[in-house]
Design an enzyme around this catalytic site. Sequence first.
Site, PDB file in Angstrom:
ATOM      1  N   THR A 105       0.826  -1.209   0.000  1.00 17.49           N
ATOM      2  CA  THR A 105       0.000   0.000   0.000  1.00 17.49           C
ATOM      3  C   THR A 105       0.861   1.260   0.000  1.00 17.49           C
ATOM      4  OG1 THR A 105      -0.118   0.205   2.411  1.00 17.49           O
ATOM      5  CG2 THR A 105      -1.761  -1.217   1.336  1.00 17.49           C
ATOM      6  N   SER A 106       0.257   2.362  -0.410  1.00 13.96           N
ATOM      7  CA  SER A 106       0.947   3.651  -0.416  1.00 13.96           C
ATOM      8  C   SER A 106      -0.046   4.760  -0.088  1.00 13.96           C
ATOM      9  CB  SER A 106       1.571   3.921  -1.791  1.00 13.96           C
ATOM     10  OG  SER A 106       2.094   5.246  -1.862  1.00 13.96           O
TER      11      SER A 106
END
Length: 691
Positions: A255-256
């Site tokens: 994720t970011s």
Amino acid sequence: MIINKLTISTSPVVEVNMMGYADPNQVGSGLRQRLYSRAFIVGDVRDPKDRFVYLVLDTQSGDTAIRYGILEGLQDLGSQYSAVYGHNNVAVTGTHSHSGPGAWLNYLLPQITSRGFDKQSYQAIVDGAVLSIKKAHESLTLGHLSFGSTQVKDANINRSPFAYLANPAEERQRYEHDVDKTLTMLKFQRQEDGLNLGVLTWFPVHGTSMLGNNTLISGDNKGVAASLFEKSIKNRVDVAQGFVAGFSQANVGDTSPNVLGAFCEDESGNECNFEDSTCGGRNEPCHGRGPFFRENDQGASSCYEIGRRQFIAAKELFDSFSERNIPISGYPVRSLHSFQDFSNFTFQHPNGSTVKTCPAALGYSFAAGTTDGPGAFDFKQNNTGSPKANPVWSVVKGFIHEPSEEQKRCHHGKPILLDVGEIKNPYPWTPNIADIQILRVGQFFIIVSPGEATTMAGRRWKQALASSAKSLALTKNKDPIIVLGGPANSYTHYISTEEEYAIQRYEGASTLYGPHTLNAYINLTLRYLPYLAEHHPSKPFPVGPFPPNNVNNSLSFINGVFYDRAPFFKNFGDTVLETPLNVAPGSTVMATFVGANPRNDLRLEKSYAAIEQYVNGVWIVARDDSDWDLVFEWRRTNSVLGTSEVDISWHVPSLEDPGKSYRIKYYGAAKMAGSGEIVQFEGMSRLFIIT
């Protein structure tokens, strides 16, 4: 059950390398937001020993040395603690902030960029965590738990979608998104009056909103979310004093928070290459963009916004909980913990074959970094064959340790850059022994993951546990609720699916124990799950081999504070640059003081800076260094003379009422030359008025 929070004391905010981006030049220079330890204790009223502690630390991760230190600290508190808290039931998780100080991890690899191990940084985390558990323990009371969930649509994206797409299409079709958008919440209420004591949430988003050029300590977006939540309900009549909001990580691996995507920071401005996140064949120009990426503030505006989005979703869920909650019921409060040596763990694969894990190793794409923080030396993600990186590394890695043919076969699909699991000198570089831990209360289960599970890895792990819990009838007529929290206890880098591993982007290259890492974790979790039944199995639970504790034999090249001096004709705390007399709402006001090194006093449960407001003839604290809009910065002005200065700035809210009077307060401690005595002092600016 009860919960409590306590400041970790932030650890050293200056002159110590920050943990997360592995950049030796990213050294702390001050404080944007104080760090916290939030302790959650859940227990069974029928048996005091049936309880667990879930710690949420504003750190990059949990850690073997930190966990050992916390357990030793609890033992030192006496029999009332040693009898009920131990390896089995204490989970140490980190929010995965990349904006905290480092130099506290147990193994050599993460110590390299921090110039070794720093006892002060380590001890600050341990002391804060132990004290938060102690305060929570002293306040134990009867209460109720309930569960709810909501969607956060705009706070995370997948930074390795090419690897995610390698997972089977049939599996991917079961999910709407390529990251989990669900925020889950456990709500704590006091039995005697129904007041809310706190919430513990899980949501996956990397703590990389603050960029690699940031040098101010903070809890990143999770720290923002927790602070906003706790401040928002401070004076509500349905909330008990000392309400705590824990924002824990989930399956965070791919994720970011840079939700606008990854673009080339070059003349093209194009999106980065989909397969390997490069720009013109190079990975260095490829950077993820947060909501306010155009602001030249090291990511602070984007960080606040991603934290705010998590807070808004959590707050709306909290306010509607009576309509959307599931009570957590049933008496069993259980916990289990075991150590497993992953250097050669043989088990049955879900397809029926016999497979094994490998001594830890990192692939070439590990050095490429991610779109949140690109690496250097021409490394690229999606390196599965013969990497064409900087040829110097091909030579250097052989000097470190050349992997055997057996090791290469075991890690098949991963071209090995660093064979870290087989290096023992001067002490282990990375863990081969990892934690297996599960916590349970009623129908609610927490997988405590030592590594960063990717989105699909986390989904498989949770689904496997849910199916097994049902087949074992552990929750009787209730559906089991499963969450995954981490990175915790020992930091074991990443946990990807076999399909993602084969792509060898950063997450796959950083999956330490080979392609079967995830299935090994799932196998052990399901093997031990029966021990969480209401009636314990008669056979003893396997503890496993204990990992080494390297606290007292770690290398350190971090200098301490030698001494502080004020310039000639000046005293510590004197103003060097005064505030203006009149300050407009929406502007930033700053004062500069004759300073001293903040490492002289980490100010546990105190503050380095404050904004004081003049109200009815009395100065009251309006802001302290837990507030995002108050920034404390320190700089050395002369190393030989030992002089330094401190800037304290406050971004005045745009809606601040005119006519209010304020001043800036500085709290410092100087180390005297010769004697080494630590002398406390204060500084304050002149009064200024909001106009």
